[in-house]
Motif scaffolding. Structure first.
Motif, PDB file in Angstrom:
ATOM      1  N   PHE A 131       0.785  -1.288  -0.065  1.00 15.63           N
ATOM      2  CA  PHE A 131      -0.079   0.097  -0.059  1.00 15.63           C
ATOM      3  C   PHE A 131       0.854   1.121  -0.004  1.00 15.63           C
ATOM      4  O   PHE A 131       0.592   2.306  -0.481  1.00 15.63           O
ATOM      5  CB  PHE A 131      -0.910   0.190   1.201  1.00 15.63           C
ATOM      6  CG  PHE A 131      -2.181  -1.099   1.138  1.00 15.63           C
ATOM      7  CD1 PHE A 131      -3.052  -1.008   0.169  1.00 15.63           C
ATOM      8  CD2 PHE A 131      -2.052  -2.006   1.895  1.00 15.63           C
ATOM      9  CE1 PHE A 131      -4.003  -1.815   0.211  1.00 15.63           C
ATOM     10  CE2 PHE A 131      -3.173  -2.854   1.953  1.00 15.63           C
ATOM     11  CZ  PHE A 131      -4.164  -2.936   0.973  1.00 15.63           C
ATOM     12  N   CYS A 134       2.187   1.984  -3.332  1.00 15.24           N
ATOM     13  CA  CYS A 134       1.084   2.554  -4.245  1.00 15.24           C
ATOM     14  C   CYS A 134       0.956   4.065  -3.833  1.00 15.24           C
ATOM     15  O   CYS A 134       0.744   4.792  -4.883  1.00 15.24           O
ATOM     16  CB  CYS A 134      -0.528   1.944  -3.828  1.00 15.24           C
ATOM     17  SG  CYS A 134      -0.460   0.284  -4.485  1.00 15.24           S
ATOM     18  N   GLY A 154      -1.189  -6.207  -2.064  1.00  9.68           N
ATOM     19  CA  GLY A 154      -1.667  -4.775  -2.131  1.00  9.68           C
ATOM     20  C   GLY A 154      -2.396  -4.276  -3.259  1.00  9.68           C
ATOM     21  O   GLY A 154      -2.408  -4.527  -4.079  1.00  9.68           O
ATOM     22  N   CYS A 156      -3.974  -0.990  -4.994  1.00 11.19           N
ATOM     23  CA  CYS A 156      -3.757   0.695  -5.017  1.00 11.19           C
ATOM     24  C   CYS A 156      -4.979   1.291  -5.171  1.00 11.19           C
ATOM     25  O   CYS A 156      -5.036   2.699  -5.191  1.00 11.19           O
ATOM     26  CB  CYS A 156      -2.842   0.877  -6.564  1.00 11.19           C
ATOM     27  SG  CYS A 156      -1.124   0.499  -6.441  1.00 11.19           S
ATOM     28  N   TYR A 158      -7.379   0.847  -3.052  1.00 12.06           N
ATOM     29  CA  TYR A 158      -7.912   0.634  -1.664  1.00 12.06           C
ATOM     30  C   TYR A 158      -8.638   2.002  -1.141  1.00 12.06           C
ATOM     31  O   TYR A 158      -7.803   2.859  -1.104  1.00 12.06           O
ATOM     32  CB  TYR A 158      -6.846   0.132  -0.612  1.00 12.06           C
ATOM     33  CG  TYR A 158      -7.511  -0.203   0.678  1.00 12.06           C
ATOM     34  CD1 TYR A 158      -8.062  -1.542   0.988  1.00 12.06           C
ATOM     35  CD2 TYR A 158      -7.623   0.502   1.738  1.00 12.06           C
ATOM     36  CE1 TYR A 158      -8.528  -1.749   2.236  1.00 12.06           C
ATOM     37  CE2 TYR A 158      -7.928   0.342   3.022  1.00 12.06           C
ATOM     38  CZ  TYR A 158      -8.486  -0.841   3.248  1.00 12.06           C
ATOM     39  OH  TYR A 158      -9.022  -1.186   4.408  1.00 12.06           O
ATOM     40  N   PHE A 160      -8.917   4.346   1.200  1.00 15.43           N
ATOM     41  CA  PHE A 160      -8.303   4.748   2.518  1.00 15.43           C
ATOM     42  C   PHE A 160      -9.153   6.016   3.248  1.00 15.43           C
ATOM     43  O   PHE A 160      -9.918   6.516   2.394  1.00 15.43           O
ATOM     44  CB  PHE A 160      -6.920   5.305   2.293  1.00 15.43           C
ATOM     45  CG  PHE A 160      -5.742   4.275   2.231  1.00 15.43           C
ATOM     46  CD1 PHE A 160      -5.438   3.701   3.312  1.00 15.43           C
ATOM     47  CD2 PHE A 160      -5.482   3.964   0.812  1.00 15.43           C
ATOM     48  CE1 PHE A 160      -4.421   2.542   3.090  1.00 15.43           C
ATOM     49  CE2 PHE A 160      -4.282   3.057   0.739  1.00 15.43           C
ATOM     50  CZ  PHE A 160      -3.831   2.458   1.915  1.00 15.43           C
TER      51      PHE A 160
END
Length: 256
Positions: A131, A134, A154, A156, A158, A160
């Motif tokens: 992550f 990314c 992971g 990219c 995600y 957040f």
């Protein structure tokens, strides 16, 4: 960064392995560089304890590359967002990522002393390290410090949480540290800074188990796609049944 004995804020170090051929068969060429970021959910881990990282010495020798692994701040020390910090002129919530970029800049400026190619740096990361890779790919300050990236386990894309959610988490931390009775955000930050580091690290503990619990719940239900719903459902409730018995043991193990 769970409160385990012998931990320290003084963690911003990196490690460098170079292939033997630099000395046994010198050619004067600049070697490619592998820059590895460890995982651990942004809460725990270290460059020396990443189970999914390659063996540094073997990797450097076999692939004839310079292998660099780094440490960065974790938990509240690395990712605390708070309005008081913002009022001080600090961009809060991503100190750990800033550590990674600082290490990457150091490598870009100094790796030639170790026969490395500053223009041939490959970012590598697993889990939280992936992550991080990314994120580094879209940080303007990191542009030109790497040439390619390897992302292990992971996403990219995600989703957040934003800074406002981070501020709310920061407010919970100030309550845990006993500083919520102050009105001014700057005074709150000063109060939090006066707390022992161990106390700050221990306040990560409950967040860690929330993350741990959530992971197992999602992990178990993911089996329904490839196995059966009944297996997934049973696995989830087995964990729910065992968790209350495991919690006291794990609590004293991490905080003793």
């Amino acid at each position: 960064m769970i409160a385990i004995p012998n931990q320290s804020e003084d963690c911003l170090y990196l490690n460098i392995w170079i292939p033997e051929s630099i000395y046994t068969n010198p050619t004067g060429k600049a070697y490619p560089v592998a820059f590895f970021i460890h995982g651990g959910g942004f809460i725990l881990g270290a460059s020396s304890s990443e189970p999914f990282a390659p063996n540094p010495e073997d990797f450097a020798i076999t692939n004839e590359v310079i292998y660099v692994s780094i440490n960065y701040r974790l938990g509240h020390l690395g990712y605390l967002a708070h309005r008081g910090l913002e009022k001080e002129g600090t961009i809060s919530g991503n100190f750990g990522i800033q550590d990674q970029v600082a290490a990457l800049k150091w490598v870009h400026e100094n790796i030639h002393h170790f026969h490395g190619d500053p223009n041939g740096v490959t970012l590598m990361g697993h889990s939280a390290g992936a992550f991080s890779v990314c994120l580094i790919l879209v940080i303007p300050e990191a542009k030109g410090l790497y040439s390619r990236a390897v992302i292990q386990s992971g996403l990219c894309d995600y989703p957040f949480e934003g800074l406002e959610k981070g501020f709310k988490q920061g407010e919970r931390v100030e309550i845990e540290l006993g500083c919520s009775n102050l009105i001014d955000d700057l005074e709150v930050i000063q109060c939090m800074r006066k707390q022992p580091v161990r106390k700050v690290l221990e306040s990560n503990f409950f967040f860690f188990f929330f993350l741990f619990f959530s992971f197992f719940f999602l992990f178990s239900f993911s089996f329904s796609f490839s196995f059966s719903f009944s297996f997934s459902f049973s696995f989830s409730f087995l964990f729910l049944f065992l968790f209350p018995f495991l919690f006291p043991f794990l609590f004293f193990f991490f905080l003793s």
